[in-house]
Scaffold this motif. Structure first.
Motif, short mmCIF file in Angstrom:
data_model
loop_
_atom_site.label_atom_id
_atom_site.label_comp_id
_atom_site.label_asym_id
_atom_site.label_seq_id
_atom_site.Cartn_x
_atom_site.Cartn_y
_atom_site.Cartn_z
N ALA A 98 50.57 36.03 80.31
CA ALA A 98 50.14 37.20 81.06
C ALA A 98 48.99 37.88 80.35
N ASN A 99 48.22 38.62 81.10
CA ASN A 99 47.14 39.44 80.55
C ASN A 99 47.70 40.34 79.45
N ASN A 100 47.04 40.35 78.29
CA ASN A 100 47.62 41.09 77.16
C ASN A 100 47.74 42.59 77.40
N ILE A 101 46.98 43.15 78.34
CA ILE A 101 47.10 44.58 78.64
C ILE A 101 48.50 44.91 79.15
N TYR A 113 55.68 44.07 86.75
CA TYR A 113 54.38 43.40 86.70
C TYR A 113 54.31 42.30 85.64
N LEU A 114 54.70 42.61 84.40
CA LEU A 114 54.56 41.62 83.32
C LEU A 114 55.44 40.40 83.55
N VAL A 115 56.72 40.62 83.76
CA VAL A 115 57.65 39.49 83.90
C VAL A 115 57.28 38.58 85.07
N PRO A 116 56.98 39.12 86.27
CA PRO A 116 56.58 38.24 87.37
C PRO A 116 55.31 37.44 87.09
N VAL A 117 54.39 38.01 86.30
CA VAL A 117 53.18 37.26 85.95
C VAL A 117 53.54 36.10 85.02
N ILE A 118 54.36 36.38 84.02
CA ILE A 118 54.78 35.32 83.10
C ILE A 118 55.49 34.20 83.85
N GLU A 119 56.31 34.57 84.82
CA GLU A 119 57.07 33.58 85.57
C GLU A 119 56.26 32.89 86.66
N VAL A 123 49.96 37.25 90.48
CA VAL A 123 48.65 36.99 89.88
C VAL A 123 47.93 38.33 89.71
N PRO A 124 47.49 38.67 88.49
CA PRO A 124 46.75 39.91 88.28
C PRO A 124 45.24 39.65 88.20
N CYS A 125 44.48 40.72 88.26
CA CYS A 125 43.05 40.62 87.93
C CYS A 125 42.66 41.85 87.13
N PHE A 126 41.61 41.71 86.34
CA PHE A 126 41.12 42.74 85.43
C PHE A 126 39.88 43.36 86.07
#
Length: 409
Positions: A98-101, A113-119, A123-126
């Motif tokens: 996941a994005n380190n932020i 947000y973090l856990v679903p991205v890792i799994e 999908v996030p964007c910066f």
């Protein structure tokens, strides 16, 4: 001073190289064909299949803390993996990260947000860059408080994954009078909240960023990352991570593969009765490329080592002046180096290097943007020069102490 890799690092390097050689490089011609026909180089199904194969080999969540099921590898080992991964242009990435932020989120935000991205479920964007400024973000996107919500208005441009993102990490001005150091706030903004995205066509073709449009988008106050006004440090947390060893490691990996292609072609292409590698003009291009690759590699490894010494590379604390100085040099030199190497690769391959049947032209188009995003050459030179002219960094310092660094405020 010991430049040797540890036994574990050598094992990791070999395992990743074997994976790249066996699973990724054989897909290159298919990727080129798919891209020429307007399709993604790798389908989502194929990417998932490859990620699961990598997971079986133990590579899942490379930078992810162990509490989230990751390997939590250090920056130097992560850089080695990135180098090997980018020996091919096949658009593969390891799963489980996941994005380190997002590690700066509170526990409730991490679960959403973090856990679903890792799994792999989100999908996030910066979203930092705006039409008015990239390396000097002006923060014309505003967030005005309205009860328990903030109303976001503005535009972001050149946002990687902006078209497919389920949510955006958006940086907006909450108090223009305080500038970036105290007036910028980071928000988690779900697509369902109403932001729109439009694709931006680039000469690379495979990097398809987006423009994000925020028109009275209502974001609940609980979606602020950290504190109001403290958002810019999270932006630098992401950027310095990429400048320090991610983009430079990609540059080294791509350059090493390109140089190998040049050597192979120089030994097999015959003109006037002898291999072109016997010509001094070709030899000099090969020698210069190898020398520059080695220089870029060790500038990058030192940046990764400095981040590791701070012990905080997955947090906002890896923003000391001395680390930023080294990261700026790593990104500046590494991306310029790989662009020189790919240019020589086309020259050595002649007309064949310019055709779409060879991957070199594909690299040539896509590598160019590396000198622009995450800090342009000019802005990095400005940063490096300022540190020296202000005497925050001494040219004669061989190995400055991390503990003596001044932290960005």
């Amino acid at each position: 001073m010991d430049f040797r890799l540890t036994e574990e690092q050598r094992m990791v390097q070999k395992t990743i190289r074997d994976f790249v050689n066996k699973e990724l490089i054989p897909l290159e011609m298919d990727v080129l064909k798919n891209e020429r026909e307007g399709r993604p180089g790798l389908s989502k199904e194929k990417l998932k299949e490859l990620q699961l194969k990598a997971k079986k080999a133990g590579f899942w969540g490379i930078n992810t803390p162990e509490e989230y099921g990751g390997a939590n590898l250090d920056p130097i080992t992560s850089a080695i993996i990135t180098m090997e991964q980018y020996r091919t242009f096949v658009p593969f990435e390891f799963g489980g990260h996941a994005n380190n932020i997002l590690y700066a989120c509170n526990e409730e935000q991490k679960q959403k947000y973090l856990v679903p991205v890792i799994e792999g479920d989100k999908v996030p964007c910066f979203a930092l860059t705006e039409p008015s400024g990239g390396s000097d973000p002006q923060m014309n996107t505003t967030a005005v408080k309205d009860g328990d919500y903030y109303i976001l208005n503005g535009e972001k441009v050149f946002i990687t994954r902006g078209m497919e993102a389920d949510f955006a990490i958006v940086f907006a001005s909450t108090d223009k009078s305080k500038g970036r150091s105290g007036g910028v706030t980071a928000f988690l903004v779900d697509r369902e909240m109403g932001f729109k995205s439009e694709p931006i066509q680039t000469m690379g073709g495979t990097w398809e960023p987006a423009q994000l449009i925020f028109d009275n988008v209502r974001v609940p106050k609980e979606n602020i990352i950290g504190e109001e006004g403290k958002g810019f440090k999270y932006a630098m947390m992401f950027i310095n991570h990429n400048r320090g060893w991610v983009i430079p490691a990609r540059s080294v990996g791509a350059a090493e593969r390109l140089l190998e292609m040049c050597i192979d072609y120089a030994n097999t292409r015959v003109t006037f009765g002898k291999p072109i590698g016997t010509n001094q003009a070709i030899q000099w291009m090969i020698a210069d490329s190898q020398t520059e690759i080695e220089a870029a590699k060790w500038i990058m490894f030192r940046a990764a080592w400095m981040a590791d010494q701070e012990g905080s590379w997955n947090s906002d604390k890896n923003d000391s002046i001395k680390f930023r100085h080294q990261a700026s040099m790593a990104k500046l030199y590494g991306t310029n180096m790989v662009n020189r190497v790919v240019d020589r690769a086309i020259q050595i391959h002649g007309g064949m290097g310019f055709t779409k049947e060879f991957p070199i032209e594909r690299w040539y188009r896509n590598l160019r943007v590396w000198r622009v995003y995450e800090g342009s050459d000019e802005m990095l030179r400005r940063t490096i020069a300022k540190h020296l002219l202000d005497e925050q960094i001494k040219p004669s310092e061989l190995m400055p102490s991390i503990k003596d660094s001044v932290v960005y405020q």
